[in-house]
Design a protein around this motif. Structure first.
Motif, mmCIF file in Angstrom:
data_model
loop_
_atom_site.group_PDB
_atom_site.id
_atom_site.type_symbol
_atom_site.label_atom_id
_atom_site.label_comp_id
_atom_site.label_asym_id
_atom_site.label_seq_id
_atom_site.Cartn_x
_atom_site.Cartn_y
_atom_site.Cartn_z
ATOM 1 N N LEU A 81 22.525 -19.917 -11.406
ATOM 2 C CA LEU A 81 23.567 -20.504 -12.245
ATOM 3 C C LEU A 81 24.862 -19.720 -12.130
ATOM 4 C CD1 LEU A 81 21.443 -21.454 -15.292
ATOM 5 C CD2 LEU A 81 22.508 -22.931 -13.584
ATOM 6 N N GLY A 82 24.756 -18.406 -12.117
ATOM 7 C CA GLY A 82 25.944 -17.578 -11.957
ATOM 8 C C GLY A 82 26.587 -17.807 -10.599
ATOM 9 N N SER A 85 28.505 -21.135 -10.227
ATOM 10 C CA SER A 85 29.796 -21.098 -10.892
ATOM 11 C C SER A 85 30.875 -20.513 -9.972
ATOM 12 C CB SER A 85 29.590 -20.323 -12.194
ATOM 13 O OG SER A 85 30.751 -19.742 -12.613
ATOM 14 N N GLN A 88 31.669 -23.069 -7.191
ATOM 15 C CA GLN A 88 32.530 -24.158 -7.683
ATOM 16 C C GLN A 88 33.987 -23.723 -7.819
ATOM 17 O OE1 GLN A 88 29.995 -25.200 -11.041
ATOM 18 N NE2 GLN A 88 29.748 -27.256 -10.193
ATOM 19 N N ASP A 89 34.198 -22.463 -8.181
ATOM 20 C CA ASP A 89 35.582 -21.962 -8.273
ATOM 21 C C ASP A 89 36.327 -22.162 -6.954
ATOM 22 O OD1 ASP A 89 35.237 -21.168 -10.840
ATOM 23 O OD2 ASP A 89 35.130 -19.024 -10.423
ATOM 24 N N HIS A 95 39.095 -29.686 -3.737
ATOM 25 C CA HIS A 95 38.539 -30.935 -4.260
ATOM 26 C C HIS A 95 37.203 -31.260 -3.626
ATOM 27 C CE1 HIS A 95 42.226 -31.504 -6.399
ATOM 28 N NE2 HIS A 95 42.809 -31.051 -5.303
ATOM 29 N N LEU A 96 36.448 -30.215 -3.374
ATOM 30 C CA LEU A 96 35.086 -30.399 -2.885
ATOM 31 C C LEU A 96 34.145 -30.281 -4.083
ATOM 32 C CD1 LEU A 96 35.342 -28.086 0.246
ATOM 33 C CD2 LEU A 96 34.900 -30.553 0.312
ATOM 34 N N ASP A 97 33.091 -31.071 -4.070
ATOM 35 C CA ASP A 97 32.105 -30.994 -5.145
ATOM 36 C C ASP A 97 30.884 -30.220 -4.688
ATOM 37 O OD1 ASP A 97 32.954 -32.441 -7.511
ATOM 38 O OD2 ASP A 97 33.136 -34.146 -6.151
ATOM 39 N N LEU A 98 30.292 -29.522 -5.635
ATOM 40 C CA LEU A 98 29.013 -28.862 -5.359
ATOM 41 C C LEU A 98 27.886 -29.789 -5.784
ATOM 42 C CD1 LEU A 98 27.282 -26.386 -4.617
ATOM 43 C CD2 LEU A 98 27.501 -25.653 -6.998
ATOM 44 N N VAL A 99 26.975 -30.070 -4.876
ATOM 45 C CA VAL A 99 25.763 -30.789 -5.265
ATOM 46 C C VAL A 99 24.583 -29.885 -4.935
ATOM 47 C CG1 VAL A 99 26.789 -33.069 -4.910
ATOM 48 C CG2 VAL A 99 25.478 -32.048 -3.085
ATOM 49 N N ARG A 299 29.080 -14.361 -10.015
ATOM 50 C CA ARG A 299 30.200 -15.237 -9.704
ATOM 51 C C ARG A 299 30.846 -14.816 -8.394
ATOM 52 N NH1 ARG A 299 34.680 -18.417 -13.055
ATOM 53 N NH2 ARG A 299 32.971 -18.872 -14.458
ATOM 54 N N GLY B 68 24.899 -24.969 -17.198
ATOM 55 C CA GLY B 68 24.292 -23.680 -16.907
ATOM 56 C C GLY B 68 23.917 -22.868 -18.123
ATOM 57 N N ASP B 77 16.059 -21.992 -17.254
ATOM 58 C CA ASP B 77 16.213 -22.764 -16.040
ATOM 59 C C ASP B 77 14.881 -23.109 -15.431
ATOM 60 O OD1 ASP B 77 19.127 -22.083 -16.243
ATOM 61 O OD2 ASP B 77 18.023 -20.212 -16.353
ATOM 62 N N VAL B 99 20.273 -35.379 -6.856
ATOM 63 C CA VAL B 99 21.322 -34.381 -6.678
ATOM 64 C C VAL B 99 21.640 -33.806 -8.050
ATOM 65 C CG1 VAL B 99 22.260 -35.519 -4.636
ATOM 66 C CG2 VAL B 99 23.284 -35.969 -6.840
ATOM 67 N N VAL B 100 21.605 -32.491 -8.111
ATOM 68 C CA VAL B 100 21.859 -31.825 -9.380
ATOM 69 C C VAL B 100 23.344 -31.483 -9.415
ATOM 70 C CG1 VAL B 100 21.304 -29.837 -10.803
ATOM 71 C CG2 VAL B 100 19.536 -30.923 -9.406
ATOM 72 N N LEU B 101 23.993 -31.856 -10.507
ATOM 73 C CA LEU B 101 25.438 -31.688 -10.594
ATOM 74 C C LEU B 101 25.742 -30.704 -11.715
ATOM 75 C CD1 LEU B 101 25.951 -35.505 -10.234
ATOM 76 C CD2 LEU B 101 26.452 -33.820 -8.468
ATOM 77 N N PRO B 102 25.822 -29.424 -11.370
ATOM 78 C CA PRO B 102 26.060 -28.430 -12.423
ATOM 79 C C PRO B 102 27.491 -28.545 -12.937
ATOM 80 C CG PRO B 102 25.795 -27.349 -10.274
ATOM 81 C CD PRO B 102 25.746 -28.818 -10.030
ATOM 82 N N PRO B 104 30.712 -27.047 -14.063
ATOM 83 C CA PRO B 104 31.294 -25.700 -13.992
ATOM 84 C C PRO B 104 31.536 -25.147 -15.388
ATOM 85 C CG PRO B 104 32.437 -27.201 -12.494
ATOM 86 C CD PRO B 104 31.528 -28.041 -13.339
ATOM 87 N N ARG B 105 31.318 -23.844 -15.514
ATOM 88 C CA ARG B 105 31.330 -23.183 -16.812
ATOM 89 C C ARG B 105 32.618 -23.453 -17.592
ATOM 90 N NH1 ARG B 105 28.521 -17.463 -17.065
ATOM 91 N NH2 ARG B 105 27.896 -18.244 -15.027
ATOM 92 N N ARG B 119 34.128 -40.520 -8.284
ATOM 93 C CA ARG B 119 33.774 -40.275 -6.886
ATOM 94 C C ARG B 119 32.581 -41.116 -6.435
ATOM 95 N NH1 ARG B 119 35.074 -34.303 -4.644
ATOM 96 N NH2 ARG B 119 37.233 -34.261 -5.309
ATOM 97 N N MET B 121 29.453 -40.805 -6.804
ATOM 98 C CA MET B 121 28.496 -39.948 -6.114
ATOM 99 C C MET B 121 27.058 -40.409 -6.291
ATOM 100 S SD MET B 121 30.213 -36.311 -7.064
ATOM 101 C CE MET B 121 29.093 -35.291 -6.084
#
Lengths: 353, 353
Positions: A81-82, A85, A88-89, A95-99, A299, B68, B77, B99-102, B104-105, B119, B121
């Motif tokens: 989870l850390g 994060s 995603q920063d 503008h990319l997504d994390l899946v 992070r 998270g 988790d 697809v898991v979409l976390p 962002p914190r 999007r 998705m």
């Protein structure tokens, strides 16, 4: 009129420039990009991902291959989870997504990656839980898919990787135990072929050699990376004729089971047996005794992973002129109460003054 | 010739039938589907996801919105990993990917969902960490996106939801404490507005009322869902003039910090203060004392979530004729060593015979 056409008209710049700005291309000035982004945000414009994917041949998504079992990753989930994060920063800059793509428990990890590739779900991948010999890495290498590995592997190829300094931590922990007078130091490592187990054990062996202590295979406890594995390690420790006075744990959750097993036998961790964990977390801070372990910013691990991946992708490489990243990240000692005992040369245990 | 055309020719059935079989449509017989799947697997055929998405207007992916922070979910988790695995079991029947979409914190959860929708998705969503008033649910309702909520919410709408029986567990745990002679029973719940905190507290209050015990707001400890929160709960408990003899914890990790704080004060959990946790896990089994808590199969939670979602999606509804699912899942008591004390009517603590 809507979307990209309206943005272009409102801003009085070409559709192509708007598009390149939205897609984070580097041939657009920072200033123009900022104007486009602001206007896009103001009108609530978000590109149609599915349409763009076919036109551009990419998905604007980065996948994180995640295996659920701690046993295969050596990390608990708060670890990931850390890391997510931080990833995603970096991705959000482009503008990319994390899946996150969890590998089903009963699925073959290589088939899982093959399916992700075939379905063209992502533009690039972060692969965790690397095996010593990892056929997923072979597959991605052959297919030319951009990826970064979290964890080294002996599978060859010119791919970026990052790793936590498992060897360094094992070495430092061993040095610390030897300095406190310990000579019989056990080590608990995973029972499977996750590469970090090999690396950790190697660090331990090299430190023993530096101190002229013979490596004793009996002191290597191969257990599950879990509370239960720690309990098992405690059990094996207690059943030895010449019981070790210290034990290194590769995974912090093991401490819970180890503490329990030792307490059941009236052996007090931190007083009768010194214990050192791997990664410092809120768990290590609130156990009794608190667990001596090593700290790293999760992070920042995520940030570095994402940057190393983007550096290897033609569309983003010029933002990240770091070449092919092979980096071992250091961790910092956090002293706990679990190893304050020292053993005198005569083998008698005393309380640290 | 390749792909779907070749499959149709090899099997001597129409391209349309092959396509419908591959897409898990119900107008294809089980037998035909099995033949098509087998042949597709044999020739290594996997549909081009991006192409199919535009043609069919969907993505064949189901998203799991994941926050998270344990504080917002009330679950660790390992909880989610178990659930993902059950979700995947169901999705794989229909060649749907998870697809898991976390979130962002530092992102707003509602903006996160808005972006996922824009999007395109995924075809459907599983939303966790539901708030008492949840603007994500409002948003999805308005947009008509199929979704299922893991956790009730007071936000209205005709959407399916599943929840763990927080009220039932709090009630049973309170009953158990009262039966053991306890009258001053504290309860540790999250300090934020996650809905499960309200539900749990309500179950506790109703049980007290059943036993004619007045509710005392001082006994509600609002803390973080973490080891640290448990430590804080222990601290508050110890500082009360009329110290409670029992405490219910909504999250099992709290036990680690609580045990530590009590031990620091020479107060022994399980002997001097009875403790009951929420979800049974390997953590609860290996703590000292083992934590009395409640068991549920995480995989079955995932299976039910996925089925409730598919039942609400036109393409899959006929496979899951269960209508709109609103279901509270029971948990089963697992007795530990943490609440074996009983308190006599006179208030004197004794060891359970």
């Amino acid at each position: 009129m809507k979307g990209i056409k309206r943005l272009a008209q409102d801003l009085n710049i070409s559709i192509g420039t708007v598009s390149r700005a939205l897609n984070g291309k580097s041939d657009v000035s920072q200033e123009t990009r900022a104007r486009v982004m602001e206007a896009a945000a103001a009108m609530g414009y978000v590109p149609n991902q599915a349409g763009r994917s076919l036109r551009k041949g990419n998905t604007n998504a980065i996948g994180f291959i995640y295996e659920g079992e701690v046993g295969t990753t050596g990390h608990g989930d708060t670890f990931f989870l850390g890391v997510f994060s931080g990833v995603q920063d970096v991705l959000s800059r482009h503008h990319l997504d994390l899946v996150v793509l969890p590998c089903p428990r009963d699925d073959d990890p290589t088939e899982h990656v093959r399916r992700i590739m075939a379905r063209r779900m992502v533009d690039g991948l972060i692969v965790s839980a690397t095996r010593r010999k990892d056929s997923r890495i072979e597959l991605l290498n052959r297919a030319g898919i951009p990826f970064v590995a979290l964890g080294r592997s002996s599978t060859p190829g010119t791919y970026p990787w990052l790793d936590l300094d498992f060897a360094g931590v094992a070495g430092q922990a061993t040095d610390r135990m030897v300095a406190a007078g310990h000579r019989r130091i056990a080590v608990a490592v995973p029972s499977n072929d996750v590469n970090l187990g090999f690396v950790y054990l190697e660090g331990y062996k090299q430190a023993l050699a530096r101190h002229g202590i013979a490596f004793d295979p009996e002191l290597v406890l191969r257990v599950a990376s879990s509370e239960e594995g720690g309990y098992q390690a405690g059990h094996e420790l207690l059943s030895m004729d010449n019981r070790p006075t210290a034990v290194l744990l590769i995974y912090e959750l093991m401490a819970i089971g180890l503490y329990r097993r030792l307490n059941e036998a009236g052996v007090r961790p931190g007083r009768d047996v010194a214990v050192v964990g791997f990664r410092e977390s809120s768990l290590s801070r609130f156990l009794s005794p608190t667990l001596t372990s090593y700290r790293i910013s999760l992070r920042s691990v995520g940030v570095m992973l994402a940057e190393a991946l983007l550096a290897s992708m033609p569309d983003y490489a010029e933002h990240y002129p770091m070449g092919l990243v092979h980096r071992v990240l250091p961790l910092e000692l956090v002293e706990g109460e679990s190893d304050t005992t020292f053993v005198s040369a005569a083998g008698r245990r005393e309380r640290d003054p």
